[in-house]
Scaffold this motif. Structure first.
Motif, PDB file in Angstrom:
ATOM      1  N   LEU A  98      20.642  18.865  10.177  1.00 40.37           N
ATOM      2  CA  LEU A  98      22.011  19.024   9.690  1.00 40.37           C
ATOM      3  C   LEU A  98      22.189  18.256   8.391  1.00 40.37           C
ATOM      4  N   GLU A 150      22.206  16.990  14.051  1.00 39.63           N
ATOM      5  CA  GLU A 150      22.077  15.872  13.117  1.00 39.63           C
ATOM      6  C   GLU A 150      21.017  14.889  13.603  1.00 39.63           C
ATOM      7  N   LEU A 159      27.283  21.077   7.390  1.00 42.86           N
ATOM      8  CA  LEU A 159      28.626  20.850   7.918  1.00 42.86           C
ATOM      9  C   LEU A 159      29.497  20.336   6.776  1.00 42.86           C
ATOM     10  N   MET A 166      33.604  15.991  16.627  1.00 45.59           N
ATOM     11  CA  MET A 166      32.484  16.903  16.407  1.00 45.59           C
ATOM     12  C   MET A 166      31.840  17.247  17.742  1.00 45.59           C
ATOM     13  N   LYS A 216      30.582  15.545   2.884  1.00 48.81           N
ATOM     14  CA  LYS A 216      31.855  14.874   3.093  1.00 48.81           C
ATOM     15  C   LYS A 216      32.889  15.217   2.029  1.00 48.81           C
ATOM     16  N   GLU A 268      32.856  18.880   5.952  1.00 52.95           N
ATOM     17  CA  GLU A 268      33.886  18.218   6.744  1.00 52.95           C
ATOM     18  C   GLU A 268      35.300  18.594   6.323  1.00 52.95           C
ATOM     19  N   ARG A 314      25.234  16.939   6.158  1.00 51.47           N
ATOM     20  CA  ARG A 314      26.673  16.691   6.232  1.00 51.47           C
ATOM     21  C   ARG A 314      27.234  16.565   4.814  1.00 51.47           C
TER      22      ARG A 314
END
Length: 532
Positions: free
Chosen positions: A14, A9, A39, A1, A18, A41, A16
């Protein structure tokens, strides 16, 4: 990243995700997080991570510029005139994967339909690098691309004032296609810097000025352009300027939150090479959607704030703050000034409506220094009680706007519209009762009573209060602070006993202090006689 995503983050900007997500799920995920970047992933059927909303809040810009979120315009105005020559490096992470020929395939990217009536999938968080055919100077700016085929897109480039279009027209006149490099992904500071171009200057010099050190750039594989070494993905190719602006492009859900551009004619872009870093992040901009004021095109806001702040300062206006609120989608801007001259407010409005290279705002408001223009309630309060529609409205006809404004009723410049300014300051010329415009305030706590306080009996407290008021007229706050530490019921009862011998200084505004008098309303001369 990449480091800038890690920084988002670290500052709580941010979200995230997953779990693997399909491309059709991405629009809803973006809209569910309007105040933070997301984000993803793992995007099903794509090798790239997906990032959106990475420059959509004031906090993100403030982190990039190392300033308070309220001071974005001021911070940009301090750095946008600095220059540093770039350094060309041999290679960069964005060269870890190089695809040419039949391997060029845009479907590697996580493509999706963002808004219901979009013409197709768009690649639109892009900085387009081009070189002036005559001067050789580099320019880069933000443009969008609509998918056509695995190695072709359209490019939206209609505004005659935009430098890439100026470059493109020169290539068209010469009967040539224009080499282009499309930068996908990069830190917030790069996005801000790309909003600034100046005649006769190379944009990489400007980028270095924002960094405070030379920007690192790397050469492209298939043309003579250079790109920032910190990019995630690069699309190299040719804008088919020799063909002209003949291909259908759009519509698209614009930053306005509308489909304002219709079905314009634009150029075709042919991709010759794709390079990217391994495990790259595909960055996307949340443009229209359900939160048009909190989009990645919020990048306009701090740049417009900077333009206006600098213009007001250069004009001798004592400017304190400039703010483009989210909901106004950069078409509404507020300024807070210290009014010194009688015409300061109106002059400020004229500058606010005309000075920005971005052709915004359409509506400008100017406020006194006691109004916090970042507080929507205070702004509305000043609009409600300090603005006189008959004398405080400034309308300037025939000013530039972007054709994306639905009121323009066109998809191509040139176009103009009237713009309006609203003077929400207290007048300083004429017989003005300024006190009547004052904001109400709240009494601050008095703090702990003095440790030496001696509790007085009510008669003694009444005598002390009378002596205190005889010294000079006193407000009720003066009296409360003077006798702070005495039981408050005793203070009120002592005052009540004294009250028949008190009047108010009726022409001492806004305090109207109490004074020893034999009438309720006392004026300065009478007060003086009463005290004698």
């Amino acid at each position: 990243m990449t480091s800038f995503v890690a920084e988002l983050e670290a500052i709580g900007q941010l979200t995230r995700i997953k779990e693997p997500k399909r491309v059709d799920e991405l629009p809803a995920l973006m809209e569910a997080s309007p105040d933070k970047a997301i984000l993803v992933e793992k995007v099903i059927d794509s090798e790239f991570m997906f990032l959106a909303g990475a420059y959509s809040t004031r906090e993100q810009y403030a982190h990039a510029l190392k300033c308070d979120p309220r001071d974005l315009g001021k911070a940009i105005s301090r750095v946008n005139l600095k220059r540093e020559k770039p350094v060309v490096v041999e290679t960069a992470p964005c060269k870890e994967v190089i695809l040419k020929g039949e391997d060029v395939d845009l479907t590697r990217l996580p493509l999706f339909l963002y808004h219901k009536y979009d013409g197709h999938a768009f690649i639109q968080d892009t900085n387009v690098v081009s070189r002036d055919l005559e001067t050789g100077l580099i320019n880069w700016g933000i443009y969008r691309f609509m998918y056509r085929s695995r190695n072709e897109t359209n490019i939206d480039m209609r505004n005659d004032s935009h430098n890439a279009r100026i470059h493109a027209k020169k290539y068209q006149k010469a009967g040539k296609d224009m080499p282009v490099a499309v930068v996908i992904g990069g830190p917030t500071l790069d996005k801000v810097a790309s909003m600034y171009s100046f005649a006769g200057e190379d944009d990489w010099d400007i980028l270095g000025g924002f960094y405070g050190e030379p920007a690192k750039v790397v050469k492209c594989e298939t043309n003579d352009l250079t790109v920032p070494a910190n990019a995630e993905i690069i699309l190299e190719g040719r804008m088919m300027t020799s063909e002209g602006w003949i291909y259908d492009e759009g519509p698209y859900g614009e930053y306005t939150g509308t489909y304002g551009s219709g079905l314009p004619k634009n150029c075709r872009f042919v991709v010759d090479c794709i390079t990217y870093r391994r495990n790259a992040i595909y960055q996307y901009a949340t443009i229209g959607g359900l939160h048009p004021g909190r989009t990645d095109l919020m990048i306009f806001n701090p740049t417009i704030e900077s333009d206006i702040y600098s213009a007001l300062k250069l004009a001798g206006i004592h400017v304190l703050d400039v703010h483009a609120p989210y909901g106004g989608s950069h078409n509404i801007v507020y300024a807070r000034i210290k009014v010194v001259g009688g015409g300061d407010a109106k002059q400020a409005l004229g500058l606010m409506l005309t000075c920005s290279r971005q052709w915004f705002p359409k509506l400008a408001y100017v406020f006194d220094e006691d109004i916090d223009i970042f507080d929507d309630d205070q702004v509305k309060w000043a609009m409600a009680w300090r603005y006189n529609p008959q004398i405080d409205t400034v309308i300037i006809p025939d000013l530039n706007i972007l054709p994306l404004d639905p009121l323009a009723q066109t998809n191509h410049p040139p176009v103009h519209t009237p713009k309006a300014g609203f003077d929400c300051t207290i007048p300083i010329v004429g017989n003005i009762d300024r006190v009547s415009f004052m904001k109400c305030s709240v009494t601050e706590p008095f703090g702990a009573p003095p440790a030496t306080t001696v509790i007085l009996a009510e008669p003694a407290l009444e005598q002390a209060m009378e002596a205190y008021i005889k010294e000079a007229p006193r407000t009720w706050e003066d009296i409360l602070r003077k006798f702070h530490g005495q039981p408050y019921p005793n203070i009120y009862r002592a005052f009540g006993t004294l009250r028949p011998r008190l009047g108010r200084v009726a022409d001492q505004r806004p305090e109207y202090p109490y004074t020893i008098a034999d009438s309720c309303f006392v004026y300065r001369d009478d007060a003086t006689r009463a005290e004698r």
